[in-house]
Motif scaffolding. Structure first.
Motif, PDB file in Angstrom:
ATOM      1  N   PRO A   7       0.833  -1.207   0.000  1.00 48.10           N
ATOM      2  CA  PRO A   7       0.000   0.000   0.000  1.00 48.10           C
ATOM      3  C   PRO A   7       0.868   1.257   0.000  1.00 48.10           C
ATOM      4  N   LEU A   8       0.351   2.331  -0.564  1.00 46.83           N
ATOM      5  CA  LEU A   8       1.038   3.616  -0.565  1.00 46.83           C
ATOM      6  C   LEU A   8       0.755   4.390   0.719  1.00 46.83           C
ATOM      7  N   ALA A   9      -0.383   4.078   1.353  1.00 43.64           N
ATOM      8  CA  ALA A   9      -0.781   4.760   2.582  1.00 43.64           C
ATOM      9  C   ALA A   9      -1.509   3.776   3.485  1.00 43.64           C
ATOM     10  N   VAL A  10      -1.425   4.041   4.786  1.00 44.64           N
ATOM     11  CA  VAL A  10      -2.043   3.167   5.784  1.00 44.64           C
ATOM     12  C   VAL A  10      -2.803   4.006   6.797  1.00 44.64           C
ATOM     13  N   THR A  11      -3.643   3.340   7.591  1.00 43.47           N
ATOM     14  CA  THR A  11      -4.396   4.015   8.646  1.00 43.47           C
ATOM     15  C   THR A  11      -3.459   4.360   9.812  1.00 43.47           C
ATOM     16  N   VAL A  12      -3.962   5.191  10.707  1.00 40.84           N
ATOM     17  CA  VAL A  12      -3.183   5.550  11.899  1.00 40.84           C
ATOM     18  C   VAL A  12      -2.888   4.302  12.723  1.00 40.84           C
ATOM     19  N   SER A  24      -1.525   7.780  19.602  1.00 41.83           N
ATOM     20  CA  SER A  24      -1.271   9.168  20.017  1.00 41.83           C
ATOM     21  C   SER A  24       0.088   9.645  19.518  1.00 41.83           C
ATOM     22  N   THR A  25       1.077   8.770  19.598  1.00 36.33           N
ATOM     23  CA  THR A  25       2.410   9.123  19.114  1.00 36.33           C
ATOM     24  C   THR A  25       2.396   9.353  17.611  1.00 36.33           C
ATOM     25  N   VAL A  26       1.629   8.561  16.880  1.00 32.51           N
ATOM     26  CA  VAL A  26       1.517   8.763  15.432  1.00 32.51           C
ATOM     27  C   VAL A  26       0.954  10.148  15.149  1.00 32.51           C
ATOM     28  N   TYR A  27      -0.097  10.547  15.876  1.00 30.73           N
ATOM     29  CA  TYR A  27      -0.667  11.882  15.682  1.00 30.73           C
ATOM     30  C   TYR A  27       0.347  12.969  16.040  1.00 30.73           C
ATOM     31  N   GLU A  28       1.176  12.745  17.068  1.00 36.83           N
ATOM     32  CA  GLU A  28       2.222  13.702  17.420  1.00 36.83           C
ATOM     33  C   GLU A  28       3.258  13.804  16.307  1.00 36.83           C
ATOM     34  N   LEU A  29       3.639  12.674  15.715  1.00 39.10           N
ATOM     35  CA  LEU A  29       4.600  12.674  14.615  1.00 39.10           C
ATOM     36  C   LEU A  29       4.038  13.398  13.395  1.00 39.10           C
ATOM     37  N   ILE A  30       2.735  13.282  13.176  1.00 39.03           N
ATOM     38  CA  ILE A  30       2.088  14.016  12.084  1.00 39.03           C
ATOM     39  C   ILE A  30       2.139  15.512  12.376  1.00 39.03           C
ATOM     40  N   LEU A  40      -8.729  11.167   3.811  1.00 44.15           N
ATOM     41  CA  LEU A  40      -9.495  10.471   2.785  1.00 44.15           C
ATOM     42  C   LEU A  40     -10.897  10.348   3.355  1.00 44.15           C
ATOM     43  N   GLY A  41     -11.735  11.318   3.027  1.00 44.28           N
ATOM     44  CA  GLY A  41     -13.019  11.431   3.709  1.00 44.28           C
ATOM     45  C   GLY A  41     -12.750  11.861   5.140  1.00 44.28           C
ATOM     46  N   ALA A  42     -13.268  11.123   6.089  1.00 40.98           N
ATOM     47  CA  ALA A  42     -13.028  11.432   7.501  1.00 40.98           C
ATOM     48  C   ALA A  42     -11.793  10.727   8.043  1.00 40.98           C
ATOM     49  N   ALA A  43     -11.254   9.782   7.275  1.00 40.26           N
ATOM     50  CA  ALA A  43     -10.135   8.964   7.750  1.00 40.26           C
ATOM     51  C   ALA A  43      -8.792   9.620   7.451  1.00 40.26           C
ATOM     52  N   THR A  44      -7.869   9.490   8.384  1.00 37.30           N
ATOM     53  CA  THR A  44      -6.505   9.959   8.198  1.00 37.30           C
ATOM     54  C   THR A  44      -5.661   8.811   7.677  1.00 37.30           C
ATOM     55  N   ARG A  45      -4.877   9.088   6.659  1.00 37.83           N
ATOM     56  CA  ARG A  45      -3.960   8.100   6.090  1.00 37.83           C
ATOM     57  C   ARG A  45      -2.542   8.646   6.166  1.00 37.83           C
ATOM     58  N   ILE A  46      -1.583   7.766   6.419  1.00 39.18           N
ATOM     59  CA  ILE A  46      -0.172   8.116   6.505  1.00 39.18           C
ATOM     60  C   ILE A  46       0.548   7.424   5.366  1.00 39.18           C
ATOM     61  N   THR A  47       1.426   8.153   4.677  1.00 40.81           N
ATOM     62  CA  THR A  47       2.144   7.538   3.570  1.00 40.81           C
ATOM     63  C   THR A  47       3.182   6.556   4.099  1.00 40.81           C
ATOM     64  N   VAL A  48       3.272   5.419   3.441  1.00 42.32           N
ATOM     65  CA  VAL A  48       4.252   4.400   3.822  1.00 42.32           C
ATOM     66  C   VAL A  48       5.663   4.944   3.601  1.00 42.32           C
ATOM     67  N   ALA A  49       5.847   5.761   2.567  1.00 38.73           N
ATOM     68  CA  ALA A  49       7.162   6.358   2.298  1.00 38.73           C
ATOM     69  C   ALA A  49       7.637   7.195   3.489  1.00 38.73           C
ATOM     70  N   SER A  50       6.725   7.935   4.126  1.00 37.85           N
ATOM     71  CA  SER A  50       7.135   8.759   5.271  1.00 37.85           C
ATOM     72  C   SER A  50       7.442   7.892   6.489  1.00 37.85           C
ATOM     73  N   ILE A  51       6.767   6.755   6.627  1.00 37.02           N
ATOM     74  CA  ILE A  51       7.083   5.823   7.724  1.00 37.02           C
ATOM     75  C   ILE A  51       8.480   5.248   7.518  1.00 37.02           C
TER      76      ILE A  51
END
Length: 64
Positions: A7-12, A24-30, A40-51
Motif C-alpha cells: 500500500p502507498l498509505a495506511v491508517t493511523v 497518540s504518538t503517530v498523531y504527534e509525529l504528524i 481520505l473522507g473522515a479517515a486519516t492516512r499516513i504515507t508508507v514512504a514517510s514511515i
C-alpha cells in the motif's frame, strides 16, 4: 486489492503497529511534520514512504 501489492498509505492504527508506538504518538509525529498524512473522507492516512523515511533517519544506538 492484491496482497502482493504494497500500500502507498495506511491508517493511523496500521502506522502505529508498523512503527511500534501508540496511535497518540503517530498523531504527534504528524503534527511535528515527521510523518506525511492526508485525509481520505473522515479517515486519516499516513504515507508508507514517510514511515520508511522516519525509521531510516532515526538515531541509532551504538553497541556498548
Amino acid at each position: 486489492m492484491r496482497k502482493d501489492v504494497e500500500p502507498l498509505a495506511v491508517t493511523v492504527r496500521q502506522a502505529s503497529q508498523m512503527i511500534g508506538c501508540s496511535r497518540s504518538t503517530v498523531y504527534e509525529l504528524i503534527a511535528d511534520g515527521r510523518l506525511e498524512a492526508f485525509k481520505l473522507g473522515a479517515a486519516t492516512r499516513i504515507t508508507v514512504a514517510s514511515i520508511k523515511a522516519l525509521i531510516a533517519n532515526a538515531p541509532r544506538k551504538s553497541a556498548a
